[in-house]
Each structure stands twice: as C-alpha cells, then as structure tokens.
Write an enzyme that holds these catalytic residues in place. Structure first.
Site, mmCIF file in Angstrom:
data_model
loop_
_atom_site.group_PDB
_atom_site.id
_atom_site.type_symbol
_atom_site.label_atom_id
_atom_site.label_comp_id
_atom_site.label_asym_id
_atom_site.label_seq_id
_atom_site.Cartn_x
_atom_site.Cartn_y
_atom_site.Cartn_z
ATOM 1 N N VAL A 159 0.490 4.109 -2.715
ATOM 2 C CA VAL A 159 -0.227 5.506 -2.300
ATOM 3 C C VAL A 159 0.715 6.712 -2.660
ATOM 4 O O VAL A 159 -0.026 7.760 -3.181
ATOM 5 C CB VAL A 159 -0.290 5.439 -0.647
ATOM 6 C CG1 VAL A 159 -0.759 6.897 -0.211
ATOM 7 C CG2 VAL A 159 -1.554 4.672 -0.488
ATOM 8 N N CYS A 183 0.759 -1.291 -0.137
ATOM 9 C CA CYS A 183 0.102 -0.042 -0.077
ATOM 10 C C CYS A 183 0.825 1.086 0.074
ATOM 11 O O CYS A 183 0.562 2.302 -0.886
ATOM 12 C CB CYS A 183 -1.007 -0.032 1.321
ATOM 13 S SG CYS A 183 -2.043 -1.288 1.330
#
Length: 523
Positions: A157, A153
């Site tokens: 991101v 993640c």
C-alpha cells in the site's frame, strides 16, 4: 470450575459441565443482547431457501470465507522448497505469525519464516530501515544460504520497492553483495496463495537465470524440470520422484519442501532439510524442457521459462486420475525418449482393477467440490472417470478461461450434464448450493465442516457429509502425507471416496430391526 488432576478433561466434554454451561448462559443473557432461539432458527431456516440463495448470489461488496488465502502465504511455501532457504516477509509481524500458524496447523511441523516487523512508523516513513536490520539479523541468527523476500499489504500500500531496498541493504554492507536474495511483490489484496507461489517462483528463477543465460543450452544436462506449483500433499512430491526414477528419467523437482515439512523426531533439530539446491536452479535452463503440473496457477513462471529459457513448457493437465496420469507419463516419455516401464503399467492395471471394483458404489453419486483451480479441475476429471456427478464446482480465484475449460470437460461426459461451475464465489455461496440443490457429498478443505454442521442442523435428511481433500486440513491428522497425483494418488482418492459412501450407508442402516435389512457385512 477448575480442572482436577485426577480427571483432566479436554474442551469437550469439559464445557458440558454444569458450571461452564451456567457461565455461558450468564454471558449470553447479560452481555450478548442475543435474539431468542426461535428468531435465530427462523433466520437460519430462511438462509436455506431458494429466495435467500438468489440474494446471496447477487451480493457484490462482501466476501464470506473466500476459499482462498493470500499471496505471501504461497510465497512462503515456495521458498521453503529450496535448500537452506529462509522465507522473509517484508511487513508486519502479525502477518508472518498467521502464515506460520496456518502451515503449522496443516503440516504439524514448525515453520521457518521471519518478518522485519513493520509498525506504524514504517507505514508512514517506509520500511527500508526495517529491511536493513531484518536482513542482517536473519542472516546472522538463522544462517541461511538464501533469503527469499515477499511482501504483505502494508508494504504494498505504501509502495515499498523491494529491488531498491535489497540493493541498498547490500550497498551499505548489511548483507554481502553476492548473497542470494530473490524477491517477489505479493500484495494480499489481489490474487491468492497460488498467485503468490507463482510470483515467488518466478522471482527465484529470474534472480538466478535472467542475466546468466550465456552458455546455457536446452537439453545439455539430460534432465527435465517438473514444477509442482502450490502443493501441500507431501506424498505427491514423493510419487512424482518415484515415477521418474522408475522411468529412468533424471528430473529436477523445482521447489520441493518435502523434507523440511516432514522431518523425523530423532532428537536432531533441522531448520533446513532437503529442497531444490541453488545449483539445480542455475542448471535448470539446460534441461530438455519444463513441465508445470498446475498450469492454471503458473502463468507468470511459465511465461518466463518460455521466453528466457526457450523451453516449450507444453501444457499438460494436472496428473490426477487415470487419463491425465497417462497423459503426463506419455509426455515425459516423448520429451526424454524413455519408455514407460512395466512397473508403472502394473500400477496402472491395479488402478483399473480398483475402479472396476468400486464403480457400482460411486456411479451416479453427486458431489459438490471447491478448492484451487488445478485441483478442482483434476478432481472433476476423476469424478467423471468413476461415473460420479460433480454437481457444484467452485473456485474463488479462477478466471473465465478456466471456467470454459471445466465446462468443456463436463460437456464431454454424460455425468457432467447437470453441473454448475462458479468462479469468484465463496463458501457462503457454496453453503446455499448445498441446501437448494443437495448433493450426496462435498469435497474440500476443513472449512467445509461448518457447512456440513449447518446442513445437519436443518435435519439429518439434509446433511451433506464433507470428504476432506484439499488445503488446509486442520482438523484431521497426517492427511498431508497422502497423495492425489499419479496412479497411486488416484487409488488413494478412490479409496477415500468409496469408503465415505460406504460409511454413510452404514450410518443410514444402523437401526436394529428397522433399517438393517441386508445384514450388510460384505459390500
């Protein structure tokens, strides 16, 4: 409260000792601000009602135990299936610890996987420096012949570009220009572990074949390619290879982690063992065709194989049960021209015999099931074949087309007329279904044990026993070596289901002089 050497106890029954019970009570009374047992029971009872189920199914902003894992987990499994390949995750160290632990608990094997340990500074400035050091160190220390890179993640991101980072690492000499480093972007906040497997697999195919198709000719190597998908039953790899060998078919199993996840204890450490070779990957476009055993989770790879390799990649169902194993073998025979041998016909006949022996015990039994899209579809088909009724069918990460496919399958059988299919739902939804429309059993991974305990807490008559088939299986040993595919897999599943029914019957008829009516030694 200390253990005694002469009488060492495991956590159970250790925590039933008086001093541990007193410690727990002290914690609850003084620190937890716990509600009374009566209030807890009141709320529990309410969560088993139809009223609560309606509220539960109406929620939108919360997921409770989603019945799926994240993309990089699947990418790691895919990479483990290639010879001397080190899975490398561009992200935080904690994520990789989770992936390794998750697989370690299922396979009971050490799992090779590294991280470039992104922390706060990388989250602000980007993780390129981490990748420079990580790739150089991983290659020097672990000496792989390929490093397969995926992301978590954090990297997604902030928008880290794997292609650029790997290219820069090679330009600056951290690893050699020609060293194989396929990659895939695998953000954890979308998709699932099966999406991650597909993305990583497509990334490996793309790296070795996209710009290397000159001289490739479909059918020139006399092989077929078989793509297992996200598969955690090691017996399934072995049964597919055995059936192909008996047919005289030269098949390449594309991503085969069998050996590295099932190494022997003979005093020799094997960080890398077995796997699909890089030469086989490069040669794969020359095969007659490519068969995806789990087509619902292989959309990206299937598209690449069709468009780049010019393979037909015909759609087949996962070869679970009698009918779909027939379909698989006939498709292989059609592609290769090899007949189905007598050995497999005999094996099929044994399965039919077993189905005949056991159908009376499974006929009309009701099952709830959950898991990955292809597995759940195959299990639904198998339950219908044995005359059982799949009442609740749940797959969190399936799409509407999959739901229509399952509903079509159910509509064609008298045993599927009262079934419900749920997509985008989690195991807390599934828990509600086990209370409000109780089946006889549920089929799924180890997380279902908590639902079984909840149903038992309401009363023995409400208990829904769990039959453990799926991934992950944490609380039982050696089941990952079983098989669910082919005639052999159907035999294994049949034995598992039938004996679960008989075990339940024994449990319900143990009362001496009360329920042991038939002296039921023979069943």
């Amino acid at each position: 409260m200390s253990q005694a050497v002469e009488n060492i106890k495991p956590s159970y029954p250790l925590f039933r000792d008086d001093d541990y019970k007193a410690s727990l009570k002290n914690k609850q009374d003084n620190f937890e601000e716990r509600h009374s047992p009566e209030k807890i029971q009141e709320i529990f009872n309410w969560t088993t009602t139809e009223e609560y189920k309606e509220l539960n199914f109406a929620r939108e902003a919360l997921t409770v135990n989603p019945a799926k894992a994240c993309q990089p987990l699947g990418a790691v499994l895919c990479a483990l299936g290639f010879e001397k390949t080190l899975p490398y995750v561009h992200g935080s160290q904690g994520c990789v610890a989770y992936f390794r632990t998750y697989f370690n608990r299922h396979f009971k094997e050490p799992i090779a996987c590294v991280s470039d340990s992104m922390t706060e500074d990388a989250a602000v400035f980007g993780g390129q420096k981490n990748m420079f050091d990580g790739l150089e160190n991983a290659k020097a220390i672990y000496k792989p012949e390929m490093i397969a890179v995926s992301t978590t993640c954090m990297a997604e991101v902030i928008g880290d570009d794997l292609n650029a980072f790997i290219g820069n690492a090679k330009k600056e000499g951290h690893i050699e220009q020609e060293f194989p480093t396929p990659f895939a972007h695998t953000p954890s906040f979308v998709g699932s572990h099966t999406t991650g497997w597909d993305n990583m697999f497509e990334g490996i195919l793309r790296y070795f074949t996209l710009n290397h198709m000159e001289g490739k000719e479909v059918g020139s190597n006399g092989k077929i390619n078989i793509v297992p998908g996200f598969e955690t039953y090691l017996g399934n790899f072995r049964v597919i290879k055995r059936m192909m060998k008996e047919m005289g078919v030269d098949a390449t199993l594309m991503s085969d982690p069998t050996e590295v996840l099932d190494t022997p204890a003979d005093g020799k450490f094997r960080m890398y063992s077995g796997g699909t070779s890089l030469a086989e990957v490069k040669d794969a476009p020359n095969a007659y065709d490519t068969l995806f055993l789990q087509n619902w989770q292989s959309a990206k790879s299937e598209k690449f194989v069709k468009n780049t390799w010019n393979h037909a990649a015909p759609k087949i169902n996962i070869p679970m049960g009698l009918d779909w194993t027939d379909e698989f073998l006939m498709k292989v025979s059609e592609i290769t021209g090899q007949p189905i041998p007598e050995s497999l016909l005999l094996e099929r006949g044994r399965l039919v015999d077993m189905l005949t022996d056991s159908h009376a015990w499974l006929h009309g039994k009701k099952f709830g099931l959950y898991g990955d899209a292809d597995f759940v579809l195959g299990m639904t088909k198998f339950l219908l074949e044995v005359g059982a009724e799949p009442t609740h069918i749940l797959c969190n990460h399936a799409n509407k087309r999959w739901k229509k496919e399952v509903e079509k399958l159910l509509s064609e059988s008298p045993y599927g007329q009262n079934s419900e299919v749920h997509i985008g739902k989690d195991l807390w939804h599934f828990r509600s279904l086990m209370f409000t429309n109780k089946p006889d059993f549920m089929i799924g991974n180890s997380y279902g044990k908590f639902i079984q305990r909840d149903t038992l807490h309401k009363g023995k008559e409400h208990e829904v026993p769990l039959i453990r088939i799926g991934f992950p299986i944490f609380d039982r040993h050696h089941m990952h070596r079983d098989t669910t595919l082919g005639y052999e897999g159907a035999m294994t599943m049949l034995r598992t289901l039938t004996n679960a029914v008989l075990e339940r019957l024994d449990e319900e008829t143990r009362g001496m002089g009360t329920t042991d009516y038939n002296y039921d030694l023979v069943r």
